[in-house]
Motif scaffolding. Sequence first.
Motif, PDB file in Angstrom:
ATOM      1  N   VAL A 188       0.864  -1.177   0.000  1.00 49.30           N
ATOM      2  CA  VAL A 188       0.000   0.000   0.000  1.00 49.30           C
ATOM      3  C   VAL A 188       0.903   1.230   0.000  1.00 49.30           C
ATOM      4  O   VAL A 188       2.019   1.180   0.529  1.00 49.30           O
ATOM      5  CB  VAL A 188      -0.960   0.028   1.212  1.00 49.30           C
ATOM      6  N   PRO A 189       0.451   2.338  -0.578  1.00 46.81           N
ATOM      7  CA  PRO A 189       1.307   3.534  -0.624  1.00 46.81           C
ATOM      8  C   PRO A 189       1.437   4.214   0.732  1.00 46.81           C
ATOM      9  O   PRO A 189       0.484   4.280   1.503  1.00 46.81           O
ATOM     10  CB  PRO A 189       0.579   4.442  -1.628  1.00 46.81           C
ATOM     11  N   ILE A 190       2.638   4.693   1.021  1.00 45.39           N
ATOM     12  CA  ILE A 190       2.889   5.475   2.229  1.00 45.39           C
ATOM     13  C   ILE A 190       3.739   6.689   1.868  1.00 45.39           C
ATOM     14  O   ILE A 190       4.298   6.764   0.771  1.00 45.39           O
ATOM     15  CB  ILE A 190       3.630   4.658   3.316  1.00 45.39           C
ATOM     16  N   THR A 191       3.809   7.621   2.790  1.00 48.74           N
ATOM     17  CA  THR A 191       4.720   8.758   2.645  1.00 48.74           C
ATOM     18  C   THR A 191       5.852   8.585   3.651  1.00 48.74           C
ATOM     19  O   THR A 191       5.672   7.989   4.707  1.00 48.74           O
ATOM     20  CB  THR A 191       3.997  10.079   2.917  1.00 48.74           C
ATOM     21  N   VAL A 192       7.005   9.114   3.299  1.00 44.76           N
ATOM     22  CA  VAL A 192       8.182   8.998   4.168  1.00 44.76           C
ATOM     23  C   VAL A 192       8.860  10.361   4.266  1.00 44.76           C
ATOM     24  O   VAL A 192       9.024  11.056   3.259  1.00 44.76           O
ATOM     25  CB  VAL A 192       9.182   7.948   3.630  1.00 44.76           C
TER      26      VAL A 192
END
Length: 290
Positions: A188-192
């Motif tokens: 799933v997409p995440i931000t870092v």
Amino acid sequence: MKVLVVIPAYNEELTIGSVVALSMRYGDVLVVDDGSTDRTTQIAQAVGATVIRHEQNRGKAEALKRGFEYALSRDYDIVVTLDADGQHNPDEIPHLIEPIVKDEADLVIGSRYLNGSKKKIPLYRRLGLWVLNKGTKLATNIEVDSQSGFRAMNRKTLKTLNLDSNGYSIETDMIVKAKEINIRLKEVPITVRYDVPNKHKKNPISHGFSVLSDLVGLIGYKRPLLLFGMLSFLSFVVAGFLAYWGLEPYSKTGRVFLTQLIGAGIFTIIGIQLFIAGLTLNVLAKMVRE
């Protein structure tokens, strides 16, 4: 479902409080303090986390395995892991556990490559991650953000994964073991964020080579013909270059460079031996799997 957020931490007094506070909105929080010499434990406890402390630094793998043991002993249904340095956003935890709640996956990896956030990754990290991700694909035939520490897994995964890696290679080890036992994996997409106070606990170059060396070992164990075949090919390339170097002056002077030709012969023999070793180990690996 009972959710436990496991946060391995080492000298993270600047960020651990906010990471714990945000994570507590989505489940119980366990901080595994891996031998910190600052106030990581005290701050995490003050905010409300349960803390298990290692008196000495044992590495991320041991911290996570300790957290998994705790989760199994307390009958948690889902475990989420994320870093303590503030790179991961705990508010994205629901996105990671959703596929598990819907019974669409057993292991969910938060990926930096699904929403374009990879553009924010520093260039040197992007290059290192590309090498490690491609290496993981060679070992497993699975292309994922192999080094992401933001993950969620169900109880079945916790019980069946037999993790024996050390340090930061545990992320890759999870994927390899999941492939072996047919664990359903999803990204799933995440931000870092990379503008965090403690960017590196370990020199990024030595860290990368450490993980890469473990990965090469995994490729050799899982797909020996591929690894030894590549090494054999490189030996033949070197042999060909030395042979050309040794024979090139013959058309002009009628002489050859004997040293280079001997080297070409040696590398040819090495290439043949590597290829035979790869074939032999490949047969043995198939026998072991069967």
